[in-house]
Every structure is written in structure tokens, then in C-alpha cells.
Design a protein around this motif. Structure first.
Motif, PDB file in Angstrom:
ATOM      1  N   VAL A 233     -34.101   7.022   2.554  1.00  0.00           N
ATOM      2  CA  VAL A 233     -34.584   5.886   3.330  1.00  0.00           C
ATOM      3  C   VAL A 233     -33.511   4.808   3.311  1.00  0.00           C
ATOM      4  CG1 VAL A 233     -37.009   6.345   2.814  1.00  0.00           C
ATOM      5  CG2 VAL A 233     -35.720   4.770   1.356  1.00  0.00           C
ATOM      6  N   SER A 234     -33.572   3.898   4.279  1.00  0.00           N
ATOM      7  CA  SER A 234     -32.708   2.732   4.304  1.00  0.00           C
ATOM      8  C   SER A 234     -33.570   1.495   4.450  1.00  0.00           C
ATOM      9  CB  SER A 234     -31.688   2.829   5.433  1.00  0.00           C
ATOM     10  OG  SER A 234     -30.737   3.849   5.166  1.00  0.00           O
ATOM     11  N   VAL A 235     -33.076   0.363   3.956  1.00  0.00           N
ATOM     12  CA  VAL A 235     -33.836  -0.874   3.923  1.00  0.00           C
ATOM     13  C   VAL A 235     -33.169  -1.872   4.859  1.00  0.00           C
ATOM     14  CG1 VAL A 235     -34.816  -2.671   2.461  1.00  0.00           C
ATOM     15  CG2 VAL A 235     -34.456  -0.369   1.532  1.00  0.00           C
ATOM     16  N   GLN A 236     -33.828  -2.138   5.987  1.00  0.00           N
ATOM     17  CA  GLN A 236     -33.265  -2.979   7.034  1.00  0.00           C
ATOM     18  C   GLN A 236     -33.922  -4.354   7.045  1.00  0.00           C
ATOM     19  OE1 GLN A 236     -32.599  -2.881  11.927  1.00  0.00           O
ATOM     20  NE2 GLN A 236     -33.867  -1.353  10.922  1.00  0.00           N
ATOM     21  N   SER A 237     -33.147  -5.384   7.220  1.00  0.00           N
ATOM     22  CA  SER A 237     -33.691  -6.730   7.330  1.00  0.00           C
ATOM     23  C   SER A 237     -34.501  -6.883   8.602  1.00  0.00           C
ATOM     24  CB  SER A 237     -32.542  -7.740   7.326  1.00  0.00           C
ATOM     25  OG  SER A 237     -33.002  -9.034   7.680  1.00  0.00           O
ATOM     26  N   VAL A 238     -35.583  -7.650   8.516  1.00  0.00           N
ATOM     27  CA  VAL A 238     -36.391  -7.925   9.704  1.00  0.00           C
ATOM     28  C   VAL A 238     -35.777  -9.034  10.544  1.00  0.00           C
ATOM     29  CG1 VAL A 238     -38.610  -8.894  10.458  1.00  0.00           C
ATOM     30  CG2 VAL A 238     -38.561  -7.034   8.807  1.00  0.00           C
ATOM     31  N   ASP A 239     -35.316 -10.112   9.904  1.00  0.00           N
ATOM     32  CA  ASP A 239     -34.795 -11.225  10.689  1.00  0.00           C
ATOM     33  C   ASP A 239     -33.327 -11.051  11.065  1.00  0.00           C
ATOM     34  OD1 ASP A 239     -33.767 -11.651   8.132  1.00  0.00           O
ATOM     35  OD2 ASP A 239     -33.950 -13.838   8.251  1.00  0.00           O
ATOM     36  N   GLN A 240     -32.667 -10.010  10.539  1.00  0.00           N
ATOM     37  CA  GLN A 240     -31.317  -9.640  10.957  1.00  0.00           C
ATOM     38  C   GLN A 240     -31.320  -8.147  11.288  1.00  0.00           C
ATOM     39  OE1 GLN A 240     -28.648 -11.514  11.455  1.00  0.00           O
ATOM     40  NE2 GLN A 240     -29.528 -13.428  10.720  1.00  0.00           N
ATOM     41  N   PRO A 241     -31.918  -7.773  12.418  1.00  0.00           N
ATOM     42  CA  PRO A 241     -32.010  -6.343  12.764  1.00  0.00           C
ATOM     43  C   PRO A 241     -30.628  -5.687  12.769  1.00  0.00           C
ATOM     44  CG  PRO A 241     -33.343  -7.655  14.256  1.00  0.00           C
ATOM     45  CD  PRO A 241     -32.535  -8.625  13.447  1.00  0.00           C
ATOM     46  N   GLY A 242     -30.559  -4.485  12.204  1.00  0.00           N
ATOM     47  CA  GLY A 242     -29.287  -3.780  12.121  1.00  0.00           C
ATOM     48  C   GLY A 242     -28.489  -4.092  10.877  1.00  0.00           C
ATOM     49  N   TRP A 243     -29.016  -4.977  10.015  1.00  0.00           N
ATOM     50  CA  TRP A 243     -28.391  -5.280   8.726  1.00  0.00           C
ATOM     51  C   TRP A 243     -29.180  -4.570   7.626  1.00  0.00           C
ATOM     52  CZ3 TRP A 243     -24.939  -9.798   7.554  1.00  0.00           C
ATOM     53  CH2 TRP A 243     -24.325 -10.286   8.715  1.00  0.00           C
ATOM     54  N   TYR A 244     -28.452  -3.936   6.673  1.00  0.00           N
ATOM     55  CA  TYR A 244     -29.094  -3.089   5.677  1.00  0.00           C
ATOM     56  C   TYR A 244     -28.689  -3.487   4.258  1.00  0.00           C
ATOM     57  CZ  TYR A 244     -30.325   0.109   9.461  1.00  0.00           C
ATOM     58  OH  TYR A 244     -30.854   0.653  10.601  1.00  0.00           O
ATOM     59  N   LEU A 245     -29.630  -3.281   3.308  1.00  0.00           N
ATOM     60  CA  LEU A 245     -29.263  -3.369   1.904  1.00  0.00           C
ATOM     61  C   LEU A 245     -28.240  -2.281   1.618  1.00  0.00           C
ATOM     62  CD1 LEU A 245     -32.551  -3.984  -0.130  1.00  0.00           C
ATOM     63  CD2 LEU A 245     -30.876  -5.649   0.669  1.00  0.00           C
ATOM     64  N   ARG A 246     -27.182  -2.680   0.885  1.00  0.00           N
ATOM     65  CA  ARG A 246     -26.043  -1.785   0.689  1.00  0.00           C
ATOM     66  C   ARG A 246     -25.458  -2.011  -0.703  1.00  0.00           C
ATOM     67  NH1 ARG A 246     -20.317  -3.209   3.467  1.00  0.00           N
ATOM     68  NH2 ARG A 246     -19.126  -1.324   2.951  1.00  0.00           N
ATOM     69  N   VAL A 247     -25.073  -0.968  -1.373  1.00  0.00           N
ATOM     70  CA  VAL A 247     -24.469  -1.061  -2.705  1.00  0.00           C
ATOM     71  C   VAL A 247     -22.962  -0.857  -2.579  1.00  0.00           C
ATOM     72  CG1 VAL A 247     -24.396  -0.105  -5.030  1.00  0.00           C
ATOM     73  CG2 VAL A 247     -26.572  -0.238  -3.800  1.00  0.00           C
ATOM     74  N   VAL A 248     -22.208  -1.906  -2.951  1.00  0.00           N
ATOM     75  CA  VAL A 248     -20.748  -1.855  -2.879  1.00  0.00           C
ATOM     76  C   VAL A 248     -20.175  -2.216  -4.244  1.00  0.00           C
ATOM     77  CG1 VAL A 248     -18.682  -2.705  -1.721  1.00  0.00           C
ATOM     78  CG2 VAL A 248     -20.840  -2.567  -0.463  1.00  0.00           C
TER      79      VAL A 248
END
Length: 493
Positions: free
Chosen positions: A412-427
Motif C-alpha cells: 500500500v502507499s499513503v497519499q496526502s489528501v490536501d496534496q494529491p500525488g504526494w506520498y509518505l516516503r522513507v529516505v
């Protein structure tokens, strides 16, 4: 609904007289082990809260109204683009309303009174009967808008055979009046509506009165709000489209303001539940709007809402209309694409409603609350930075969609609601929120295995790394082993 100055804003003479006697038979109070668990698919609406995020729910239906379920059925009505008829549809679930058959229960006459624009119907169950409150103009002046009531003794409000016109709701002034809604509280039934009062130089203000019966006022109107703030007078000076929710020892009343284009928005009045609701001093208007257009989610002009409750019988649901585009050609009143939409209504720790933003299209929405923190602590993004804090009023920053993983398979991926197309990411061991890139590296950094825990809680393990779980540590979202388990477990709310 709103209107411009050219639409017969002239105030005509004659005063209606409010009835003062109670009608017999009118029920004044009627209403109504870490890392070892199997992975699981993305949550469905029911997994989270039972509230569907339906955007849209019904296309080309403005001023949407959804009842609380009656005998297991939700009913929907709203303004049609032709402004010529009243419609009702029903379904056992809110989501089912989207495809339910719609019935025309009443059409305007070919001429005369009520032969003009038909606006903003609401469907209410009062004392074992159905009532539709609506506004209508006349055939020779479609903007001579007044409020009317239909009644049906039949069990199913979709049956047109049962509907009879009870007449006009007469107020102190024979002037532009619309958007009637009714609610029961502490043994009394009230009506709230919008009207152009002759002595007030605005398009419409909000009024309240007690009802003697569903179509007759029992008390004189009391003005409880008039448009004075900058966000209420964009295009037109308007307060209209009231909706009431009694919760947490208070009476909350939403309303809509300004023109029906992208400037349309929602405000909030609040009164103490023990206060005299017929005293204008009981009502406090929030200084800023509570629900406005959002360019990121591409929803413009949200407003004229109603409230219902989810199938769990507990969770409050916000119903409203908005357009998918900002720019309109011609008069916005005749642009047909105000669509009915549904999303969950949230509550702050202090008992006040949180509206957030029009969430736009997409799947179910969740807030991630660490299991080792208070229920009002949430994962939140501030730009690209991800934190964990108790600033629960920043609702939109804490809303995410857990959907199909960018890395595919069972992730699964976790996408922001108020920034569509932005995802939680581990860097490099840090958790960020970044815009998606079309490459395998980003997909792997932004994909997780959803690990179910007890009591409906979950853990999120970075795809391909067995010991890398999202963790809450001292107000930060980090990555590490799932020990202790409570630091890597989240409630979905």
C-alpha cells in the motif's frame, strides 16, 4: 441558492402574520507478535469508519439533502438544474444513493404561483408524516421566491401519489425567502431560513422561529446572522442554506455565504444547548469560514450542506455540493455542474466540528493516530516535513488515503489528501512527504506492507525491509523495528 441584484431584489409591500397558537397533534419534540503478522490489503471504507467518501455522490444535484435513515432507508433530494421539479431517491446505504432510481414527486404548475424556479428541497420526517420544504418563484416572475411545504402521509416519500401542497410559510415580510430547514430541540420544533428583510441592505440574512405546525410559524422571526464579513459578501451579501447539528452540549448551525461561484463557502454559528435559541445573543458566528474552495483538490464553491449519520448510527457525515472547476461561463446559477458530495465530519477535542477541505476524488480517508499517544494525536505533514502532534484543528494536514502500493503486489502507499500525488516516503531512514516520481526507486521508498494488529489497528512496514516499520518517537515519525509494538502501531480514525 443565491441570486443577483437584477433578479427582482425589489421588496414588495405587505406583511405576513405569524401564527401564535399551537396546532393540535403537532409533536413539537419529534425528530429524530511484531513483524510476523500477515500483510493485509488497503482498508475499505468500512474498515475505517463506515463513512463513504463519495465525490461525487450524485451529479448535477445542488443543495443536497440526505435524511437520517428511516426504517433502514436513506433518502436524498436536491435542486435539479432545470429548477422545475422535486425529486427523491432512496437506498439502504449512503453509497447506494449514487445509483438509486430517482422519482419525480412533484412538478411545478405550468403557470401562476409556484410556476417559476424551484429551489433547495429538504425532506423531513415529522410526527409520522413526510414534509418537503422548498422555495418557488412564480411563472411571471421566476425570482419571486417564497417558501412552501408539501406533506405526505405515505410511508415511502418516493411515492408521488401522497404529496399535497400545504401552502406557503408566511413570515413577517412578503419578500425573497428560501432555504427553510427544521429541527427539534428541548421540546420545541424550530424553523431556520434565509430572507431579504426590507430594512437590511443585504441579499439575505438568517432567521429562526418556533413552529406551530410544519408550515406555520408560532413566534415572530429572530434574525441570528447577517452577512458583514468579507467572505460573506463576495459577489452578493448572502447568508443562506442553514443546516443544524446538536452535539456536545451545543447547537451548531452551518450556513453558506457569497455568490454561487468559486467564492461560495460555509460559515458556522454556535449556541449553547441550554440557551434561548430565539435570542439572537445566544448565537456566535465564527470569524472565518469553515469550508472553502480548494485548488489542490480541485473543488470550488462548496456549500449548501446538510448532515446525516453513517450506517454505524454514530459517525456524522457532511453532505454538500461543489464544482470540479473554478471558471464559469455566464451566470453561475445556470451552470448545472454543482455535484452532491459526501465526506466524514470530524470533531475536535473541545467538541467543535472540524470540516477540513473538500477532499476530492479518491478512496477512503484515514488519520493515523499513534497507539502510544492520545486519541487526538495524529501523523501530520507540514510541507514535506512529517511530524506527530496534537494540532488536531489542522485536519487536512492529517488526512491520508491508504491505497494500492506504488510498488505493486501486496503493498500500500499513503497519499496526502490536501496534496494529491504526494506520498509518505522513507529516505535514508527519514520519513518525508514528497510528490510522486515515475521510477522504481521512489515506488519502493513509498510502499509499505499493511500489517493488521489488535482492535483494528495497523502497522506499516517498508516494502522489502522486514525490520523497517513506521514508528512514533517523541513527536517524530521514524523508521525502525516493531519493538516495542505500541510505538509502531497506529489507530485508523
Amino acid at each position: 441558492m443565491t441570486y443577483d441584484v437584477s433578479r427582482r431584489m425589489l421588496l414588495r409591500g405587505g406583511l405576513g402574520v405569524a401564527a401564535t397558537g399551537l396546532v393540535a397533534g403537532f409533536p413539537a419534540g419529534a425528530a429524530a507478535a511484531p513483524g510476523a503478522a500477515p500483510t493485509a490489503p488497503a482498508p475499505t471504507d468500512a474498515d475505517v469508519s463506515g463513512v463513504p467518501t463519495l465525490d461525487p455522490l450524485v451529479t448535477q444535484r445542488a443543495d443536497p439533502f440526505v435524511t437520517h435513515p428511516v426504517d433502514g432507508t436513506y433518502y436524498f433530494t436536491g435542486s435539479v438544474p432545470e429548477y422545475d421539479r422535486l425529486v427523491v431517491r432512496g437506498a439502504p446505504t449512503i453509497a447506494g444513493l449514487a445509483t438509486a432510481t430517482e422519482t419525480v414527486v412533484w412538478r411545478r404548475p405550468a403557470s401562476g404561483r409556484l410556476g417559476g424556479h424551484i429551489w433547495a428541497p429538504e425532506l423531513h420526517r415529522i410526527g409520522g408524516r413526510w414534509y418537503i420544504y422548498f422555495a418557488a418563484g412564480d411563472s411571471d416572475d421566476v425570482f419571486r421566491i417564497r417558501m412552501y411545504v408539501l406533506e405526505s402521509a405515505l410511508a415511502d416519500p418516493r411515492d408521488p401519489a401522497g404529496w399535497q401542497l400545504r401552502g406557503q410559510i408566511r413570515t413577517e415580510w412578503d419578500s425573497f425567502a428560501l432555504d427553510a430547514t427544521t429541527f427539534a430541540h428541548r421540546g420545541h420544533r424550530y424553523l431556520v431560513w434565509a430572507q431579504s428583510e426590507p430594512e437590511i441592505a443585504v441579499n439575505s440574512s438568517l432567521y429562526i422561529a418556533q413552529l406551530a405546525n410544519p408550515w406555520t410559524l408560532a413566534t415572530k422571526p429572530v434574525r441570528i446572522a447577517t452577512p458583514t464579513r468579507s467572505w460573506e459578501v463576495q459577489g452578493f451579501a448572502v447568508n443562506e442554506g442553514a443546516a443544524v447539528l446538536v452535539r456536545n452540549g451545543r447547537v451548531f448551525l452551518t450556513f453558506s455565504a457569497s455568490a454561487t461561484d468559486s467564492r461560495y463557502c460555509m460559515g458556522l454559528l454556535t449556541a449553547d444547548a441550554d440557551a434561548d435559541l430565539l435570542d439572537h445573543r445566544s448565537w456566535v458566528k465564527r470569524p472565518e469560514p469553515v469550508f472553502v474552495s480548494n485548488e489542490q483538490t480541485r473543488r470550488w464553491g462548496p456549500g449548501h450542506n446538510s448532515f446525516t449519520v453513517a450506517e454505524d448510527g454514530v459517525t456524522d457525515v457532511l453532505v454538500y455540493h461543489a464544482r470540479d472547476y473554478r471558471d464559469i461561463t455566464g451566470d453561475p446559477l445556470y451552470d448545472p455542474n454543482r455535484h452532491a458530495r459526501v465526506q466524514k465530519l470530524y470533531w475536535d477535542a473541545d467538541g467543535t466540528p472540524l470540516f477540513g477541505i473538500p477532499v476530492g476524488a479518491g478512496g477512503p480517508i484515514v488519520r493515523l493516530s499513534p497507539a502510544d499517544a492520545s486519541r487526538y494525536t495524529f501523523v501530520r505533514h507540514v510541507g514535506s516535513t512529517v511530524v506527530v502532534d496534537t494540532d488536531s484543528r489542522a485536519l487536512a494536514d492529517t488526512q491520508f488515503r491508504i491505497g494500492a502500493g506504488l510498488a505493486g503486489a501486496d503493498t500500500v502507499s499513503v497519499q496526502s489528501v490536501d496534496q494529491p500525488g504526494w506520498y509518505l516516503r522513507v529516505v535514508d531512514g527519514a520519513v518525508r512527504l514528497d510528490p510522486a516520481r515515475d521510477d522504481a526507486g521512489f515506488a519502493g521508498q513509498a510502499s509499505f506492507h499493511r500489517v493488521p494488529r489488535a482492535n483494528g489497528r495497523v502497522s506499516l512496514r517498508l516494502a522489502g525491509v522486514s525490520s523497517a516499520f513506521l514508528r512514533h518517537e517523541d513527536g517524530r515519525l521514524t523508521v525502525g523495528p516493531a519493538v516495542p509494538a505500541h510505538q509502531s502501531t497506529f489507530r485508523l480514525t
